[in-house]
Design an enzyme around this catalytic site. Structure first.
Site, PDB file in Angstrom:
ATOM      1  N   SER A   1       0.852  -1.184   0.000  1.00  0.00           N
ATOM      2  CA  SER A   1       0.000   0.000   0.000  1.00  0.00           C
ATOM      3  C   SER A   1       0.888   1.234   0.000  1.00  0.00           C
ATOM      4  O   SER A   1       1.865   1.305   0.746  1.00  0.00           O
ATOM      5  CB  SER A   1      -0.904   0.002   1.228  1.00  0.00           C
ATOM      6  OG  SER A   1      -1.767   1.118   1.225  1.00  0.00           O
TER       7      SER A   1
ATOM      8  N   HIS B   1       2.124  12.089   0.017  1.00  0.00           N
ATOM      9  CA  HIS B   1       1.608  13.441   0.229  1.00  0.00           C
ATOM     10  C   HIS B   1       2.725  14.440  -0.073  1.00  0.00           C
ATOM     11  O   HIS B   1       3.696  14.529   0.676  1.00  0.00           O
ATOM     12  CB  HIS B   1       1.131  13.618   1.667  1.00  0.00           C
ATOM     13  CG  HIS B   1      -0.086  12.820   2.022  1.00  0.00           C
ATOM     14  ND1 HIS B   1      -1.331  13.108   1.501  1.00  0.00           N
ATOM     15  CD2 HIS B   1      -0.249  11.742   2.842  1.00  0.00           C
ATOM     16  CE1 HIS B   1      -2.217  12.248   1.994  1.00  0.00           C
ATOM     17  NE2 HIS B   1      -1.587  11.413   2.794  1.00  0.00           N
TER      18      HIS B   1
ATOM     19  N   HIS C   1      -2.257   7.498  -4.415  1.00  0.00           N
ATOM     20  CA  HIS C   1      -2.449   6.279  -3.624  1.00  0.00           C
ATOM     21  C   HIS C   1      -2.431   5.091  -4.565  1.00  0.00           C
ATOM     22  O   HIS C   1      -2.936   5.154  -5.693  1.00  0.00           O
ATOM     23  CB  HIS C   1      -3.796   6.325  -2.893  1.00  0.00           C
ATOM     24  CG  HIS C   1      -4.284   4.976  -2.456  1.00  0.00           C
ATOM     25  ND1 HIS C   1      -5.261   4.279  -3.154  1.00  0.00           N
ATOM     26  CD2 HIS C   1      -3.923   4.187  -1.410  1.00  0.00           C
ATOM     27  CE1 HIS C   1      -5.480   3.126  -2.540  1.00  0.00           C
ATOM     28  NE2 HIS C   1      -4.698   3.042  -1.492  1.00  0.00           N
TER      29      HIS C   1
ATOM     30  N   VAL D   1      -1.891  -2.942  -4.114  1.00  0.00           N
ATOM     31  CA  VAL D   1      -2.064  -4.233  -4.783  1.00  0.00           C
ATOM     32  C   VAL D   1      -2.018  -5.304  -3.707  1.00  0.00           C
ATOM     33  O   VAL D   1      -1.193  -5.241  -2.788  1.00  0.00           O
ATOM     34  CB  VAL D   1      -1.008  -4.499  -5.874  1.00  0.00           C
ATOM     35  CG1 VAL D   1      -1.332  -3.706  -7.137  1.00  0.00           C
ATOM     36  CG2 VAL D   1       0.402  -4.152  -5.405  1.00  0.00           C
ATOM     37  N   ARG D   2      -2.911  -6.287  -3.797  1.00  0.00           N
ATOM     38  CA  ARG D   2      -3.053  -7.229  -2.697  1.00  0.00           C
ATOM     39  C   ARG D   2      -3.561  -8.581  -3.205  1.00  0.00           C
ATOM     40  O   ARG D   2      -4.139  -8.688  -4.293  1.00  0.00           O
ATOM     41  CB  ARG D   2      -4.015  -6.680  -1.653  1.00  0.00           C
ATOM     42  CG  ARG D   2      -5.398  -6.339  -2.203  1.00  0.00           C
ATOM     43  CD  ARG D   2      -6.248  -5.562  -1.228  1.00  0.00           C
ATOM     44  NE  ARG D   2      -7.562  -5.241  -1.783  1.00  0.00           N
ATOM     45  CZ  ARG D   2      -7.821  -4.157  -2.508  1.00  0.00           C
ATOM     46  NH1 ARG D   2      -6.862  -3.268  -2.749  1.00  0.00           N
ATOM     47  NH2 ARG D   2      -9.027  -3.948  -2.986  1.00  0.00           N
TER      48      ARG D   2
ATOM     49  N   GLY E   1      -4.024  -5.506  12.738  1.00  0.00           N
ATOM     50  CA  GLY E   1      -2.805  -5.015  12.118  1.00  0.00           C
ATOM     51  C   GLY E   1      -2.161  -3.901  12.938  1.00  0.00           C
ATOM     52  O   GLY E   1      -2.715  -3.434  13.938  1.00  0.00           O
ATOM     53  N   ARG E   2      -0.998  -3.489  12.498  1.00  0.00           N
ATOM     54  CA  ARG E   2      -0.245  -2.460  13.215  1.00  0.00           C
ATOM     55  C   ARG E   2      -0.875  -1.097  12.937  1.00  0.00           C
ATOM     56  O   ARG E   2      -0.877  -0.626  11.795  1.00  0.00           O
ATOM     57  CB  ARG E   2       1.213  -2.479  12.773  1.00  0.00           C
ATOM     58  CG  ARG E   2       2.125  -1.518  13.521  1.00  0.00           C
ATOM     59  CD  ARG E   2       3.573  -1.787  13.148  1.00  0.00           C
ATOM     60  NE  ARG E   2       4.475  -0.937  13.891  1.00  0.00           N
ATOM     61  CZ  ARG E   2       5.010   0.198  13.419  1.00  0.00           C
ATOM     62  NH1 ARG E   2       4.699   0.601  12.186  1.00  0.00           N
ATOM     63  NH2 ARG E   2       5.836   0.913  14.143  1.00  0.00           N
TER      64      ARG E   2
ATOM     65  N   HIS F   1      -4.550   8.665 -16.745  1.00  0.00           N
ATOM     66  CA  HIS F   1      -5.546   7.724 -17.251  1.00  0.00           C
ATOM     67  C   HIS F   1      -5.073   7.000 -18.507  1.00  0.00           C
ATOM     68  O   HIS F   1      -5.457   5.841 -18.722  1.00  0.00           O
ATOM     69  CB  HIS F   1      -6.867   8.451 -17.496  1.00  0.00           C
ATOM     70  CG  HIS F   1      -7.664   8.635 -16.245  1.00  0.00           C
ATOM     71  ND1 HIS F   1      -8.483   7.655 -15.728  1.00  0.00           N
ATOM     72  CD2 HIS F   1      -7.748   9.684 -15.384  1.00  0.00           C
ATOM     73  CE1 HIS F   1      -9.041   8.079 -14.620  1.00  0.00           C
ATOM     74  NE2 HIS F   1      -8.615   9.316 -14.384  1.00  0.00           N
TER      75      HIS F   1
END
Length: 299
Positions: free
Chosen positions: A92, A96, A106, A109-110, A259-260, A145
């Site tokens: 992830s 900024h 942002h 991918v998972r 999660g952390r 795009h």
């Protein structure tokens, strides 16, 4: 058969490549790494850049967590998977920028694998990338795009349109009646192709994010600006916070899965603000942003 090890090898390499590229763009700051372990199983590598010349704050996180039962954020949409053990891994990214003329970006991918004794494994990929400008340029939106469109093309003529529409619908602040930015790609539950093709698409999205974003950073990072633009950037960052804390499924999954917390909330900007009923002059550069917060065709 799905291969967790191959996905993990790609994702850790992607994290390394993204961090190296953003450090080159910044020219000053470097990423700090925190390795962590999750009591229920798994862990990750959190990498955060702060106080840079180009990036005020950025995070590129890798995690691989596993457990005996899917969190509610995942099983609520797939109730048939309740009670299965799971493995979830991904990268992830949120960057900024310092300069208000450089958009926030942002990417994610998972891969999920849910298993149960005596049943076939269930797996799927997800991810995408989206762009959040404060002072948008048509040239930048078209490049973003077009890159998305081109990486989708080998996977079918309708993939870009479908995943662009999904992105516009997902990154939408219902209570504000506006999109979070100018969109990009979003996909989830991807398993309609075989594993190799789905994995290849996830890799195309992961690699395409840098191709889409870095040229925009290089074009805009030296644009002159003042405190007026900074104040507007911070005001608009408030929308980013609202989306991530109210709607984002990844944030909910991370918190519900134990999660952390520091890693999950690294996506939040370093400084944001809220003004009561702020209404920029529609003829101003700030007012012009509203034209971009409705879905449109860029390719």
């Amino acid at each position: 058969m799905p291969s967790i090890n191959r996905v993990a090898a790609y994702l850790t390499d992607l994290q390394d490549r993204l961090c190296a590229a953003f450090e080159r763009s910044d020219g000053q700051a470097t990423f700090r790494e925190d390795s962590w372990e999750r009591a229920e199983g798994g862990g990750g590598r959190t990498r955060v850049m702060e106080g840079g010349k180009v990036f005020e704050k950025g995070g590129v996180n890798y995690s691989l967590v596993h457990g005996s039962e899917l969190p509610a954020a995942a099983s609520a949409r797939r109730p048939e998977l309740a009670g299965r053990s799971f493995q979830a891994l991904g990268v992830s990214v949120v960057m900024h920028p310092v300069n208000p003329y450089v958009p926030t970006s942002h990417a994610n991918v998972r891969f999920f694998l849910a298993e149960k004794e005596g049943a076939d494994p269930v797996w799927w990929f997800g991810g995408g990338f989206d762009l959040t400008p404060y002072y948008p340029y048509d040239e930048d939106c078209r490049h973003w795009h077009q890159t998305a469109h081109d990486l989708c093309r080998p996977f079918g003529p309708s993939v870009y349109a479908e995943h662009k529409r999904w992105c516009d619908e997902y990154f939408f602040l219902k209570h504000r009646d506006e999109t979070r930015g100018v969109g990009g790609l979003f996909f989830d539950d991807l398993n309609q192709w075989d594993f190799e093709r789905c994995f290849a698409y996830m890799q195309a999205v992961g690699d395409g994010y840098l191709e889409a974003y870095r040229p925009i950073v290089e074009r805009r990072k030296n644009t002159s600006y003042g405190q007026h633009e900074v104040h507007f950037q911070r005001y608009r960052r408030g929308r980013y916070v609202e989306f991530n804390l109210v709607y984002d499924r990844g944030t909910l999954f991370g918190l519900q899965s134990g999660g952390r917390t520091e890693s999950i909330l690294m996506s939040l900007p370093p400084v944001a603000c809220w003004k009561y009923d702020h209404q920029p002059d529609v003829a101003s550069a700030e007012g012009r942003l509203a034209e971009y917060l409705e879905p449109r065709d860029w390719v």
